[in-house]
Design a protein around this motif. Sequence first.
Motif, PDB file in Angstrom:
ATOM      1  N   UNK A 240       0.866  -1.182   0.000  1.00 40.09           N
ATOM      2  CA  UNK A 240       0.000   0.000   0.000  1.00 40.09           C
ATOM      3  C   UNK A 240       0.903   1.233   0.000  1.00 40.09           C
ATOM      4  N   UNK A 241       0.381   2.413  -0.334  1.00 42.47           N
ATOM      5  CA  UNK A 241       1.204   3.630  -0.240  1.00 42.47           C
ATOM      6  C   UNK A 241       1.784   3.830   1.156  1.00 42.47           C
ATOM      7  N   UNK A 242       1.027   3.456   2.193  1.00 40.82           N
ATOM      8  CA  UNK A 242       1.517   3.614   3.574  1.00 40.82           C
ATOM      9  C   UNK A 242       2.674   2.657   3.848  1.00 40.82           C
ATOM     10  N   UNK A 243       2.565   1.438   3.364  1.00 43.39           N
ATOM     11  CA  UNK A 243       3.649   0.466   3.546  1.00 43.39           C
ATOM     12  C   UNK A 243       4.902   0.895   2.796  1.00 43.39           C
ATOM     13  N   UNK A 244       4.719   1.429   1.592  1.00 45.78           N
ATOM     14  CA  UNK A 244       5.862   1.901   0.821  1.00 45.78           C
ATOM     15  C   UNK A 244       6.571   3.033   1.560  1.00 45.78           C
ATOM     16  N   UNK A 245       5.819   3.973   2.092  1.00 43.93           N
ATOM     17  CA  UNK A 245       6.415   5.069   2.853  1.00 43.93           C
ATOM     18  C   UNK A 245       7.145   4.526   4.077  1.00 43.93           C
ATOM     19  N   UNK A 246       6.533   3.573   4.771  1.00 41.11           N
ATOM     20  CA  UNK A 246       7.165   2.968   5.941  1.00 41.11           C
ATOM     21  C   UNK A 246       8.501   2.342   5.561  1.00 41.11           C
ATOM     22  N   UNK A 247       8.526   1.596   4.458  1.00 38.49           N
ATOM     23  CA  UNK A 247       9.761   0.944   4.035  1.00 38.49           C
ATOM     24  C   UNK A 247      10.841   1.962   3.686  1.00 38.49           C
ATOM     25  N   UNK A 248      10.494   2.944   2.873  1.00 32.84           N
ATOM     26  CA  UNK A 248      11.489   3.912   2.401  1.00 32.84           C
ATOM     27  C   UNK A 248      12.082   4.725   3.545  1.00 32.84           C
ATOM     28  N   UNK A 249      11.313   4.969   4.584  1.00 31.91           N
ATOM     29  CA  UNK A 249      11.819   5.763   5.710  1.00 31.91           C
ATOM     30  C   UNK A 249      12.600   4.910   6.709  1.00 31.91           C
ATOM     31  N   UNK A 250      12.810   3.614   6.397  1.00 31.70           N
ATOM     32  CA  UNK A 250      13.700   2.769   7.223  1.00 31.70           C
ATOM     33  C   UNK A 250      15.165   2.966   6.820  1.00 31.70           C
ATOM     34  N   UNK A 251      15.397   3.545   5.647  1.00 28.59           N
ATOM     35  CA  UNK A 251      16.744   3.634   5.081  1.00 28.59           C
ATOM     36  C   UNK A 251      17.660   4.462   5.969  1.00 28.59           C
ATOM     37  N   UNK A 252      18.787   3.843   6.376  1.00 29.97           N
ATOM     38  CA  UNK A 252      19.725   4.519   7.269  1.00 29.97           C
ATOM     39  C   UNK A 252      21.030   4.874   6.570  1.00 29.97           C
ATOM     40  N   UNK A 253      22.015   5.312   7.358  1.00 29.94           N
ATOM     41  CA  UNK A 253      23.312   5.721   6.806  1.00 29.94           C
ATOM     42  C   UNK A 253      24.065   4.516   6.246  1.00 29.94           C
ATOM     43  N   UNK A 254      24.754   4.749   5.103  1.00 29.50           N
ATOM     44  CA  UNK A 254      25.566   3.699   4.496  1.00 29.50           C
ATOM     45  C   UNK A 254      24.756   2.604   3.837  1.00 29.50           C
ATOM     46  N   UNK A 255      23.483   2.855   3.590  1.00 31.52           N
ATOM     47  CA  UNK A 255      22.616   1.822   3.019  1.00 31.52           C
ATOM     48  C   UNK A 255      22.214   2.148   1.587  1.00 31.52           C
ATOM     49  N   UNK A 256      21.799   1.109   0.894  1.00 29.67           N
ATOM     50  CA  UNK A 256      21.319   1.211  -0.476  1.00 29.67           C
ATOM     51  C   UNK A 256      20.080   0.335  -0.569  1.00 29.67           C
ATOM     52  N   UNK A 257      19.067   0.793  -1.308  1.00 30.53           N
ATOM     53  CA  UNK A 257      17.829   0.028  -1.414  1.00 30.53           C
ATOM     54  C   UNK A 257      17.405  -0.134  -2.870  1.00 30.53           C
TER      55      UNK A 257
END
Length: 320
Positions: A240-257
């Motif tokens: 869902x759009x909410x799940x996508x936002x939740x996932x994308x905002x998990x991204x931390x320093x030194x990470x790639x998605x």
Amino acid sequence: MSKSTEVKLVVPGEQLMVDLLGQRDELLKIIEKEFDSQILVRGNEITISGDESEAGTVAHIFKELMELISQGQALDPQNVSSTIRLVREEDVSPAKVLSEAILTHRAKTIRPKTLGQKKYIEAIFKSTLTFVIGPAGTGKTYLAMAMAVRALKERSVGRIILTRPAVEAGEKLGFLPGDIYQKVDPYLRPLYDALYDMMEVEQFRRFMDQGIIEIAPLAFMRGRTLNDSFIILDEAQNTSPEQMKMFLTRLGFGSKAIVTGDVTQIDLPRGDNSGLVVVEKILSDIEAAAFIRLGARDVVRHPIVQKIVEAYKRFEEKES
């Protein structure tokens, strides 16, 4: 009226000719099947007779295949078919597209096989966040996994996190037997299968035990910050759009998605928006996010799969 011509190629070396034509001429037969030109092999010479434009194309294909061999690649039906397609449809040097080695395991080298796949790999190298949208068989997940394993081996990240939304057509997870891990295992199994292709089983199990590789349903990502990680969200059309936002905002320093999905295969309840469909409208202006679209010409499974994808696309366009 088309002009006929004859083109001669000299192949320097008996072994090169064997490599070029394949065992029992299996590779030569692939080329002959695709073109009307007559191809005659005698000694170290290949003679191509027929329409001037087509004969030139066939000669170009043989030269590109020889270049691939000179780079150390073993020819097989798949990269011969890819070479034919690239010369015919993309007007690009196959030797440049197919030479990118991503990962080698057990003498098998994983490479992009189409121009679209090469652009996908380049986007992953350059971008913090890469979205790839395309039909089944285009290598979306497999290439993402190979890039993740490569990053782990090069120690540019400390762990790999693979996730999928546990959404399926027609059933609810609560009706399936077992605990939550057993319930979601069928949805995560393709990720395990790909990893078994890229590392030894014992190493994979050790990394899983140590938390260096984590495979989990998307719901398990909530509330976390994922640093120093290579993160893949697969089957993202079912977020869902909410799940996508939740996932994308998990991204931390030194990470790639990397976010993969096929917007023609959405299993969400009718009327629900897909987070993958919405996200491009929201993030299109963010420089560190790349959007790659793969199509039927990027399908690298059995040739019939490409034809199936194209047939469905024509049908859907007609119905819409």
